[in-house]
Design a protein around this motif. Structure first.
Motif, short mmCIF file in Angstrom:
data_model
loop_
_atom_site.label_atom_id
_atom_site.label_comp_id
_atom_site.label_asym_id
_atom_site.label_seq_id
_atom_site.Cartn_x
_atom_site.Cartn_y
_atom_site.Cartn_z
N VAL A 35 -38.50 -22.90 6.27
CA VAL A 35 -39.24 -23.42 5.12
C VAL A 35 -40.39 -24.31 5.59
O VAL A 35 -41.55 -24.13 5.20
N TRP A 36 -40.07 -25.29 6.43
CA TRP A 36 -41.10 -26.23 6.88
C TRP A 36 -42.13 -25.54 7.77
O TRP A 36 -43.34 -25.75 7.60
N SER A 38 -43.09 -22.36 7.98
CA SER A 38 -43.98 -21.49 7.20
C SER A 38 -45.01 -22.31 6.44
O SER A 38 -46.21 -21.99 6.44
N ALA A 39 -44.55 -23.39 5.80
CA ALA A 39 -45.47 -24.23 5.04
C ALA A 39 -46.49 -24.91 5.95
O ALA A 39 -47.66 -25.08 5.57
N ARG A 40 -46.05 -25.27 7.16
CA ARG A 40 -46.97 -25.94 8.10
C ARG A 40 -48.07 -24.99 8.57
O ARG A 40 -49.23 -25.38 8.71
N ALA A 42 -49.14 -22.39 6.85
CA ALA A 42 -50.00 -22.21 5.68
C ALA A 42 -50.95 -23.39 5.50
O ALA A 42 -52.11 -23.22 5.13
N GLN A 43 -50.45 -24.59 5.79
CA GLN A 43 -51.28 -25.79 5.69
C GLN A 43 -52.47 -25.71 6.64
O GLN A 43 -53.60 -26.08 6.28
N THR A 46 -54.99 -23.17 5.37
CA THR A 46 -55.70 -23.76 4.23
C THR A 46 -56.81 -24.70 4.71
O THR A 46 -57.94 -24.68 4.21
N VAL A 54 -48.27 -15.69 1.42
CA VAL A 54 -46.93 -16.00 1.90
C VAL A 54 -45.98 -15.11 1.11
O VAL A 54 -45.95 -15.19 -0.12
N ARG A 58 -41.18 -15.63 3.54
CA ARG A 58 -41.92 -16.77 4.11
C ARG A 58 -42.75 -16.38 5.34
O ARG A 58 -43.13 -17.24 6.13
N VAL A 60 -46.26 -15.53 6.85
CA VAL A 60 -47.60 -15.99 6.48
C VAL A 60 -48.60 -15.02 7.09
O VAL A 60 -48.59 -14.79 8.30
#
Length: 390
Positions: A35-36, A38-40, A42-43, A46, A54, A58, A60
Motif C-alpha cells: 500500500v505505502w 505503491s502510493a509512494r 505514485a507520489q 505526480t 494505479v 496497486r 503503477v
C-alpha cells in the motif's frame, strides 16, 4: 547523445535514487501488501507531472509520450519484499519486523524512477511511447497479468525490458543472451492421507508420515533415474508438515515445494511422474496421496533482436555485456516476454566491500552505483529504440 552524456545525466540523479532506494528499503512490504510503496511511487510520478494509472492490484503504470508517434516501449521494475528478518546492520535497515528487501526490488523501483525523471526531460527527443511499469507481487507471481492486460488494451508494446540487480557481477556489467534466460516455476502440494490414532497402537492407524517420508526421498532421485541428466529442471521439496503431538498419529502429512522448468510439456511430464509415484508409494502403505499445483510462472525467454537492442544500449553507456548459463531461478518477467518481444537483463550490483551474499539472504544488499547504471541503461535504450529524428 553519447555515452558520457547519458551517464552524466544518470549520475546527476544519484542522490535522488539513493534516497528513494533507502526509503523503500526502510519500509518494505510483502507481496499483496504494498500500500505505502505503491502510493509512494505514485507520489513521485505526480511530482514529475508524468500521467499514470494505479490498477486494482496497486501496480503503477506511468506513460511518457514522445514528441511524435512511434513505437511503444515498456520498462518494468518490481517493488515487493520478502518475509525475512534483515541482518545487514545498515543504518536504513528494515523497520518492518520480519520483512526485508532481500532481492534488490528497492533498487529496481528507485532505478526506474530515476530513468523516469530523465526520460520525462528528454521526451521531446523521443518518437513513441514509454510505459513505466512498476509491478507489485513478483515474489508470488502476482501483478504481471494485470499490467500485461493494460498494455494490450493500449495496443500492446513493441519491446518490453526489465533489469534485475545481481551481486555476482560488478556495476556496469549487463548480462543477457537470446533464448532461455531464467526458468519457469510453479508451487505444488502433495497431501498424504491416512487414518490417525494413538501412538501406542500404530496398527490401528494408517500412518501418513512414513509414506510421505519415502515420497520425499524419491522426489530427490527423479533426475538421473527417471529423467535424463541433460533435462534442465529442479524439483525442490522445501516444506514437510505432519503431526500435532508426540503420541498422536496424524491423519495427513504435507509435502510442499516448487518445480523449475524450461518448457510447459516438460512440466506436465514431471507432474504426471510425481503424481504417479506419490500415489503408488502411498498405496503401498494403505494411504492415499494427491498432488495439486498452482499457476506457473513462465520461463524467461529473451528475443534475439531485443537482446541486440539491450546490448547496444549497455555498450552505449560504457557498460560490459556478458552471457551466462541459463538460471533456474524464476521471475514473472517471463509472462511479459510470452506476450511481447523483449529482454530481461541482469545488472551487476556487487557490494563495494565484504562478502557477495546472494539474493534472498538476510545480509544481502546492493552497491548503489548500480542505480545510476540502471537509469542510464533504461534511458539509452529508450532513446535508441524511440529515436526522435525525422
Amino acid at each position: 547523445m553519447d555515452k558520457n552524456g547519458i551517464r552524466a545525466l544518470a549520475e546527476g540523479q544519484r542522490d535522488y535514487m539513493v534516497s528513494l532506494r533507502r526509503e523503500f528499503h526502510r519500509r518494505p512490504e510483502l507481496a499483496g501488501e504494498e500500500v505505502w510503496t505503491s502510493a509512494r511511487i505514485a507520489q513521485e510520478l505526480t511530482a514529475l507531472g508524468i500521467p499514470f494509472v494505479v490498477d486494482e492490484r496497486r501496480n503503477v503504470i506511468g506513460r511518457i509520450e514522445g514528441a511524435r508517434p512511434g513505437k511503444r516501449l515498456a520498462l518494468r521494475a518490481d517493488f515487493d519484499a520478502l518475509p525475512m528478518t534483515e541482518a545487514t546492520g545498515l543504518p536504513f535497515a528494515s523497520e518492518n519486523p520480519g520483512v526485508m528487501h532481500a532481492c534488490g526490488h528497492d533498487g529496481h523501483a528507485a532505478g526506474l524512477l530515476g530513468a523516469a525523471r530523465l526520460l520525462w526531460d528528454l521526451r521531446d527527443q523521443l518518437a513513441g511511447t514509454v510505459y513505466l511499469c512498476f509491478q507489485m507481487g513478483e515474489e508470488q507471481g502476482w501483478g504481471a497479468a494485470e499490467i500485461i492486460e493494460y498494455l494490450k488494451a493500449q495496443g500492446g508494446v513493441d519491446l518490453a525490458v526489465g533489469i534485475h540487480l545481481m551481486p555476482e557481477w560488478e556495476p556496469g556489467t549487463f548480462v543477457c543472451m537470446p533464448g532461455p534466460f531464467m526458468a519457469g516455476a510453479v508451487g505444488w502440494d502433495i497431501t498424504v492421507t491416512g487414518r490417525g490414532g494413538h501412538g501406542s497402537a500404530p496398527w490401528n492407524t494408517v500412518d501418513p508420515i512414513r509414506p510421505a517420508a519415502e515420497i520425499l526421498l524419491r522426489l530427490g532421485a527423479v533426475q538421473g533415474t527417471r529423467r535424463s541428466s541433460f533435462d534442465h529442471f529442479v524439483i525442490s521439496p522445501c516444506m514437510f508438515q505432519a503431526g500435532t503431538g508426540k503420541n498422536i498419529v496424524p491423519d495427513t502429512a504435507l509435502i510442499s515445494g516448487t518445480n523449475r522448468f524450461f518448457s510447459v510439456p516438460q512440466l506436465k511430464e514431471l507432474f504426471a511422474l510425481m503424481e504417479g509415484m506419490a500415489r503408488d508409494v502411498a498405496a503401498s502403505y494403505g494411504a492415499t496421496a494427491t498432488l495439486v499445483h498452482g499457476p506457473a510462472t513462465l520461463p524467461v525467454v529473451n528475443d534475439a533482436d531485443a537482446v541486440a537492442v539491450a546490448a547496444r544500449a549497455a555498450e552505449q553507456i560504457g557498460g560490459r555485456v556478458e552471457q551466462m548459463v541459463p538460471s533456474l531461478a524464476a521471475d514473472d518477467m517471463g509472462d511479459y516476454l510470452q506476450e511481447f518481444p523483449g529482454v530481461y537483463v541482469f545488472g551487476g550490483s556487487a557490494p563495494l566491500q565484504g562478502e557477495r551474499l546472494p539474493i534472498h539472504n538476510a545480509g544481502y544488499t546492493i552497491n548503489e552505483d548500480a542505480l545510476c547504471w540502471s537509469a542510464a541503461f533504461f534511458t539509452a535504450l529508450a532513446c535508441d529504440f524511440l529515436p526522435g529524428e525525422a
